[in-house]
Design an enzyme around this catalytic site. Structure first.
Site, PDB file in Angstrom:
ATOM      1  N   HIS A 130       0.844  -1.277   0.056  1.00  0.00           N
ATOM      2  CA  HIS A 130      -0.013   0.117  -0.065  1.00  0.00           C
ATOM      3  C   HIS A 130       0.734   1.331  -0.097  1.00  0.00           C
ATOM      4  O   HIS A 130       0.637   2.094  -0.849  1.00  0.00           O
ATOM      5  CB  HIS A 130      -0.764  -0.109   1.140  1.00  0.00           C
ATOM      6  N   GLU A 131       1.932   1.288   0.773  1.00  0.00           N
ATOM      7  CA  GLU A 131       2.722   2.472   1.136  1.00  0.00           C
ATOM      8  C   GLU A 131       3.654   2.725  -0.406  1.00  0.00           C
ATOM      9  O   GLU A 131       3.571   3.911  -0.849  1.00  0.00           O
ATOM     10  CB  GLU A 131       3.666   2.233   1.937  1.00  0.00           C
ATOM     11  N   HIS A 134       1.516   4.316  -2.924  1.00  0.00           N
ATOM     12  CA  HIS A 134       1.531   5.722  -2.807  1.00  0.00           C
ATOM     13  C   HIS A 134       2.718   6.395  -3.627  1.00  0.00           C
ATOM     14  O   HIS A 134       2.789   7.276  -4.028  1.00  0.00           O
ATOM     15  CB  HIS A 134       1.461   5.984  -1.301  1.00  0.00           C
ATOM     16  N   GLU A 201      -6.264   7.296  -0.585  1.00  0.00           N
ATOM     17  CA  GLU A 201      -6.244   6.136   0.162  1.00  0.00           C
ATOM     18  C   GLU A 201      -6.905   4.821  -0.557  1.00  0.00           C
ATOM     19  O   GLU A 201      -6.404   3.911  -0.500  1.00  0.00           O
ATOM     20  CB  GLU A 201      -6.907   6.252   1.510  1.00  0.00           C
TER      21      GLU A 201
END
Length: 303
Positions: A130-131, A134, A201
């Site tokens: 997930h990071e 980003h 997100e």
């Protein structure tokens, strides 16, 4: 769709910023606002990542000091087609993580010791993916710019309160304009900033699911983190609430609702979205246990 929405929201935020400058001093005020935004964003572009990592006392780790965790991030970065980011660990019992950096070549990912303790390897992979999503989507730069502009709007509003009240010839709305700037402009900027954060997100959840290949593991991790994050205080985040949007789950206490004043979508909504992604990807429909924190702790020496 998320990219388009983010672009429109950022355009609206910049338009609000210039409008505040115009109310403060017409064309000269707009020019001052533009120069202020340019200067603040230039500073943030080069320094925001270092400032945030220092703020949270993050320590950099490598293949020798945290072999399992480093190797996990390395595998995920390879899956994502990204350069290897710098990897940091934060000594904090609250389970959480964030990414920072102006571009993929200068990115960093950080995880708390609390996160490394409660997640299985698959769940940790989902969070770090997930990071990295980003980073891949350049959300780290987008959110840095957004936070900077929102802060600059508040700064201009304070200027208006201090210097604008008796300068009706410069302020086309006079006292009314000053009141609008002081009260409404920072509020509107905060709402737009939070809307952009929530949009990014959802995009990172999908990107993380694709990078790790395990959307349900990410969903399980979100359930565990959210359950624990609001029971374990994060003093550094409470002291610097402007950084809350960076984390995978809101690190501030009492921020559970998916409303106007939340920097993150409701975890339930994110888990539901990840379940739908799992169906699209053909991932096994294993139970997530939305708010169950009784699962075994990770066995690997992640930190």
């Amino acid at each position: 769709m998320n990219t388009l929405r983010t672009g429109l929201l950022m355009a609206g935020l910049m338009g609000l910023f210039l409008a505040v400058g115009y109310l403060l001093g017409r064309e000269q005020g707009m020019l001052f606002a533009f120069l202020l935004a340019a200067g603040m964003n230039l500073f943030a572009y080069w320094n925001a990542d270092k400032m945030v990592l220092r703020m949270y006392g993050a320590r950099q780790v490598d293949r020798q000091s945290a072999p399992d965790f480093y190797a996990l991030v390395e595998d995920l970065a390879r899956n994502a087609g990204l350069p290897m980011p710098k990897v940091y660990v934060i000594d904090n019992p609250q389970p959480n993580a964030f990414a920072t950096g102006r571009n993929p070549e200068n990115a960093a990912v950080a995880a708390t010791t609390g996160l490394l303790q409660i997640l299985s390897r698959d769940e940790l992979a989902g969070v770090m993916a997930h990071e990295l999503a980003h980073v891949k989507h350049r959300d780290t730069l987008v959110m840095t710019m957004t936070a900077t502009i929102a802060g600059a709007i508040s700064m201009l509003a304070n200027f208006a309160m201090l210097f604008g009240g008796n300068r009706d010839r410069n302020n086309p709305l006079g006292v009314i304009g000053v009141i609008l700037m002081v009260v409404l402009a920072p509020l509107a900027a905060m709402l737009v900033q939070m809307a952009i954060s929530r949009t990014r997100e959802y995009g990172a959840d999908r990107g993380g699911a694709e990078i790790s290949g395990q959307p349900l593991a990410l969903a399980s991790a979100l359930a565990k983190i959210s359950n624990a994050a609001h029971r374990i205080e994060n003093p550094a985040a409470e002291a610097n609430p402007a950084t809350a949007h960076m984390f995978i789950i809101n690190p501030l206490s009492g921020a559970r609702m998916d409303g106007l004043f939340s920097t993150h979508p409701n975890p339930h909504n994110r888990i539901d979205a990840l379940r739908r992604i799992a169906q699209e990807m053909g991932d096994e429909a294993r139970p997530v246990g939305p708010w169950n924190t009784s699962a075994p702790r990770a066995s690997g020496p992640w930190g």
